[in-house]
Write a protein that holds these residues in place. Structure first.
Motif, short mmCIF file in Angstrom:
data_model
loop_
_atom_site.label_atom_id
_atom_site.label_comp_id
_atom_site.label_asym_id
_atom_site.label_seq_id
_atom_site.Cartn_x
_atom_site.Cartn_y
_atom_site.Cartn_z
N SER A 1 78.62 69.12 24.24
CA SER A 1 79.09 67.98 25.01
C SER A 1 78.02 66.93 25.22
N ASP A 2 78.48 65.72 25.55
CA ASP A 2 77.59 64.65 25.99
C ASP A 2 78.34 63.84 27.03
N THR A 3 77.61 63.40 28.08
CA THR A 3 78.23 62.69 29.19
C THR A 3 77.59 61.32 29.37
N ASP A 4 78.41 60.30 29.58
CA ASP A 4 77.94 58.96 29.87
C ASP A 4 78.93 58.30 30.80
N ASN A 5 78.44 57.66 31.86
CA ASN A 5 79.29 56.98 32.83
C ASN A 5 80.37 57.88 33.42
N GLY A 6 80.03 59.16 33.60
CA GLY A 6 80.96 60.10 34.21
C GLY A 6 82.03 60.61 33.27
N ILE A 7 81.97 60.23 32.00
CA ILE A 7 82.94 60.68 31.01
C ILE A 7 82.24 61.64 30.05
N ILE B 1 88.43 67.92 13.18
CA ILE B 1 87.61 68.21 14.36
C ILE B 1 88.41 67.84 15.60
N VAL B 2 88.41 68.73 16.57
CA VAL B 2 89.10 68.48 17.84
C VAL B 2 88.07 68.30 18.94
N TYR B 3 88.18 67.18 19.67
CA TYR B 3 87.31 66.89 20.80
C TYR B 3 88.15 66.86 22.08
N THR B 4 87.49 67.10 23.20
CA THR B 4 88.12 66.89 24.51
C THR B 4 87.35 65.82 25.27
N ILE B 5 88.06 64.85 25.81
CA ILE B 5 87.48 63.81 26.66
C ILE B 5 87.89 64.12 28.09
N SER B 6 86.92 64.36 28.95
CA SER B 6 87.23 64.79 30.31
C SER B 6 86.47 63.96 31.33
N TRP B 7 86.95 63.99 32.57
CA TRP B 7 86.34 63.23 33.65
C TRP B 7 86.68 63.89 34.97
N ASP B 8 85.88 63.62 36.00
CA ASP B 8 86.18 64.19 37.31
C ASP B 8 87.07 63.23 38.09
N GLU B 9 87.49 63.66 39.28
CA GLU B 9 88.44 62.86 40.05
C GLU B 9 87.87 61.52 40.48
N GLY C 1 80.98 53.45 27.15
CA GLY C 1 80.08 54.58 27.05
C GLY C 1 79.48 54.69 25.67
N ASP C 2 78.46 55.50 25.58
CA ASP C 2 77.77 55.75 24.32
C ASP C 2 77.45 57.24 24.27
N TRP C 3 78.09 57.96 23.36
CA TRP C 3 77.96 59.41 23.31
C TRP C 3 77.40 59.83 21.95
N GLU C 4 76.52 60.82 21.97
CA GLU C 4 75.98 61.38 20.74
C GLU C 4 75.95 62.89 20.86
N LEU C 5 76.61 63.56 19.94
CA LEU C 5 76.68 65.02 19.95
C LEU C 5 76.06 65.54 18.66
N GLN C 6 75.15 66.48 18.78
CA GLN C 6 74.55 67.12 17.62
C GLN C 6 74.91 68.60 17.61
N PHE C 7 75.40 69.07 16.47
CA PHE C 7 75.80 70.47 16.39
C PHE C 7 75.80 70.89 14.92
N ASP C 8 75.91 72.19 14.70
CA ASP C 8 75.95 72.75 13.35
C ASP C 8 77.39 73.02 12.95
N ILE C 9 77.71 72.71 11.69
CA ILE C 9 79.00 73.04 11.11
C ILE C 9 78.76 73.93 9.90
N ASN C 10 79.31 75.13 9.96
CA ASN C 10 79.14 76.09 8.86
C ASN C 10 80.40 76.95 8.74
N TYR C 11 81.56 76.30 8.71
CA TYR C 11 82.80 77.06 8.60
C TYR C 11 82.94 77.67 7.20
N GLU C 12 83.83 78.65 7.08
CA GLU C 12 84.08 79.31 5.80
C GLU C 12 85.10 78.53 4.99
#
Length: 348
Positions: free
Chosen positions: A102-108, A124-132, A222-233
């Motif tokens: 995950s990455d968070t910016d401006n509460g998102i 790829i499936v992402y979730t965009i979430s925020w608090d109340e 907002g400005d979000w940057e996510l770094q992760f590994d992808i190694n699916y079969e």
């Protein structure tokens, strides 16, 4: 369903997992079963017994826990997007990979939930979430349609070679209207094999566009940057050998044909410099299922083209992801132009 759930929970007591993990497994299995029933009419196939769906979901979740050390729910990630039958869920376990970065910016917060893919296609499936305190003012008709849609001002993931090209689709959905989150689904298909390993996904500013307005409205910045590994079969297979067929006054050579449960990739060569992208786009591409259903992918799949070094032979291709997972045992054949490739099936 309640009685079956109680029986299932009793069986879970014999497994060596924490109570929290057992609860998550039970929840995931029931969630998959409910999705199975909800999608019955759309799928046009008989509703399978819930116990089979539970078994498939259990196999996926336990396998993922063993591989990563963390219980991840692949069925919950992909079932709302790619189907929820037990066969589809089993393929999610074979081809899918949880991410959870995950990455968070401006509460998102944007979270990369998971990816499923083959050599040339990925979803790829992402979730965009925020608090109340940071409630997002989503438009009333934010669900994508012909006239209105949401999109990021900038959205990229480096799954392709710098010399290659790619295409894909993106859409938003809401798996649970009661929570402060929505899902963002993105497909990507390349003219060359996708580059896996460590990747970076970047997003900027979610916008709402409509045919009634000239400029997009910014829903949140907002400005979000996510770094992760992808190694699916990779579970794709090659179809037979090189084939040639006549089309629009020339000969088209199919040099590469690959299919997987999530997508297709076709490469062709044309010995004429007069062709344009419209000619390529109209080459028939169809998939025939074992039940007789024919899916016309001619306009559904994207296309790309480039020239070889001698500038005489045009190398083109088309392909993309399916709307849902299609087990290979349910695909009878793939037809390109007037060439039909039978799809080999595993022994039952």
């Amino acid at each position: 369903m309640k009685k079956r759930l109680n029986e299932y929970l009793q069986d879970m007591d014999s497994l060596h997992y924490t109570q929290e993990q057992k609860n998550q497994l039970a929840s995931a299995a029931i969630h998959a079963a409910e999705l199975e029933e909800q999608q019955h009419n759309r799928m046009h196939r008989p509703v399978r017994r819930m116990v089979l769906v539970i078994a498939a979901a259990l196999a996926i979740l336990i396998g993922t826990a063993s591989a990563t050390g963390t219980l991840k729910n692949l069925a919950e990630i992909f079932s709302p997007v790619l189907g929820s039958s037990e066969d589809q869920i089993e393929i999610m376990g074979a081809m899918g990979q949880p991410i959870g970065v995950s990455d968070t910016d401006n509460g998102i917060t944007i979270t990369a939930d998971g990816v499923i893919g083959d050599k040339y296609n990925a979803c790829i499936v992402y979730t965009i979430s925020w608090d109340e305190e940071n409630t997002i003012p989503l438009p009333d008709n934010w669900q994508q349609n012909a006239d209105t849609y949401m999109m990021f001002e900038f959205d990229d993931i480096n799954l392709r070679d710098t010399q290659g090209s790619s295409f894909g689709t993106a859409w938003f959905t809401d798996n649970d209207p009661t929570d402060n989150a929505i899902q963002y689904c993105r497909t990507i298909s390349g003219d060359a094999e996708l580059l896996l390993g460590k990747v970076t996904a970047t997003f900027e500013n979610l916008q709402y566009r409509s045919t009634d307005i000239s400029e997009p409205d910014t829903i949140f910045e907002g400005d979000w940057e996510l770094q992760f590994d992808i190694n699916y079969e990779d579970s794709s297979i090659s179809l037979d050998s090189e084939k040639v067929f006549p089309y629009k006054g020339t000969h088209v050579t199919i040099s590469n044909a690959i299919i997987s449960p999530i997508g297709v990739h076709i490469e062709i060569k044309v010995d004429t410099p007069s062709w344009d992208s419209e000619d390529l786009n109209n080459i028939p591409l169809k998939l025939t299922k074992t039940d007789g259903t024919v899916l016309d992918l001619t306009q559904k799949c994207g296309y790309y083209c480039w020239t070889s070094d001698d500038l005489i032979e045009f190398i083109m291709g088309k392909g993309g992801t399916f709307d849902e997972i299609i087990p290979l045992d349910e695909i009878e054949s793939v037809t390109v132009g007037n060439v039909t490739y039978p799809v080999p099936h595993t022994a039952s």
